[in-house]
Design a protein around this motif. Sequence first.
Motif, short mmCIF file in Angstrom:
data_model
loop_
_atom_site.label_atom_id
_atom_site.label_comp_id
_atom_site.label_asym_id
_atom_site.label_seq_id
_atom_site.Cartn_x
_atom_site.Cartn_y
_atom_site.Cartn_z
N UNK A 168 1.30 -1.29 -0.24
CA UNK A 168 0.57 -0.21 0.46
C UNK A 168 0.92 1.11 -0.09
N UNK A 169 1.39 0.86 0.93
CA UNK A 169 2.53 2.37 1.13
C UNK A 169 3.44 2.78 -0.68
N UNK A 170 4.34 1.57 -0.95
CA UNK A 170 5.16 1.58 -2.95
C UNK A 170 4.15 2.24 -3.52
N UNK A 171 2.25 2.04 -3.48
CA UNK A 171 1.17 2.85 -4.34
C UNK A 171 1.72 3.97 -4.30
N UNK A 172 1.64 4.66 -3.23
CA UNK A 172 1.66 5.99 -2.64
C UNK A 172 0.66 7.46 -2.94
N UNK A 173 -0.97 5.77 -2.54
CA UNK A 173 -1.87 6.47 -2.77
C UNK A 173 -3.19 7.03 -1.37
N UNK A 174 -2.57 7.41 -0.67
CA UNK A 174 -3.48 7.72 0.73
C UNK A 174 -4.71 7.12 0.92
N UNK A 175 -5.21 7.19 -0.74
CA UNK A 175 -7.04 6.66 -0.82
C UNK A 175 -7.28 5.68 -1.00
N UNK A 176 -5.64 4.97 -1.70
CA UNK A 176 -6.24 3.34 -1.68
C UNK A 176 -5.33 2.65 0.07
N UNK A 177 -5.06 3.53 -0.17
CA UNK A 177 -4.40 3.15 1.65
C UNK A 177 -5.71 3.39 2.91
#
Length: 352
Positions: free
Chosen positions: A151-160
């Motif tokens: 999740x962190x690697x994706x970088x999107x706060x919305x996704x997290x």
Amino acid sequence: MVSSSSEPYVVSGGEAAGREVKGEDALKALSAYLADDMTACNQAIIDRMQSSVPLIPQLGAHLVAAGGKRLRPLLTLASARLCGYGEKEGETRHIGLAACVEFIHTATLLHDDVVDESTLRRGMASANALFGNKASVLVGDFLFARSFQLMTADGSLEVMAILSAASATIAEGEVLQMSTQNDLSTPIERYLEVIHGKTAALFAAACRVGAVVAGHNRDAELALEQYGTSLGMAFQLVDDALDYAADQQVLGKTVGDDFREGKITLPVLAAYEQGTEEERQFWKRVIEDNEQTEADLPHALEIIARRDAIRITIERAREYVGQAVEALACFPESELKNLLRETVLYTVERAR
């Protein structure tokens, strides 16, 4: 209400080219349609399971060998593709997030099998049966940690926010199920709340993040979230029915596990509600008092059949199937949309 007798359709590309697709074939066709993405996702799963601690990849290899339909990561990949993501070079966020979803799911399975003292998973010995409870819990924790790294690697706060909220909801659902265990006074609404937490929440999140990475509009996000929620509810209802209606080979776990653990599921609630006083006393003894003999499971299956509790459960599942199909209405007709529609119909066909 949607009937599983809808007309089949023909897939025009990939491994499924030219075949009529229906039922379980629809799920296979969805996997074939997304074969390249799933190959990349599976590789990401294997890569992220590596560790300098030997037990972790050993247990991980067992989980990979056990297979499974990989339905949840498939939903992330399919949702992203449905929204037009993944067609351009370099669009790979959906791959990492699909792996993340699978890690969350697998972590919960490892923990669940310990809590439930299960010995089978997907027709094979469960991880806790082979490696012990301590290893299963700790490797489950490792997989949760890996999911948050992704999740962190994706970088999107919305996704997290979406996936971390789903992780919390799953834990709440499991605790709520534990609190309703052995309690025949549990309302059906509370039971539905349990299965929403333990199953449907991750289905919903898996679908929604696909729309998020595609940068699609809010309506598409919410539609896919609703599709995932309804699919998850139907899926769990059918699973609960199969625990009283399938053979062990079909189910992939020991038939009657829910019964032996005193779990409150819709087949039991329906049979209890419609039962005679003698039947209700039986349910109270075996479920609430947890006093069971070897003859009790066959008798429970007889009562379940007599009270048509499996049909009642499947009919409730079909209502959610209808909701899932309706949720796809906002998307234009396409091969992938058809596959998603038929995949949700497959959930109830498993009970045949």
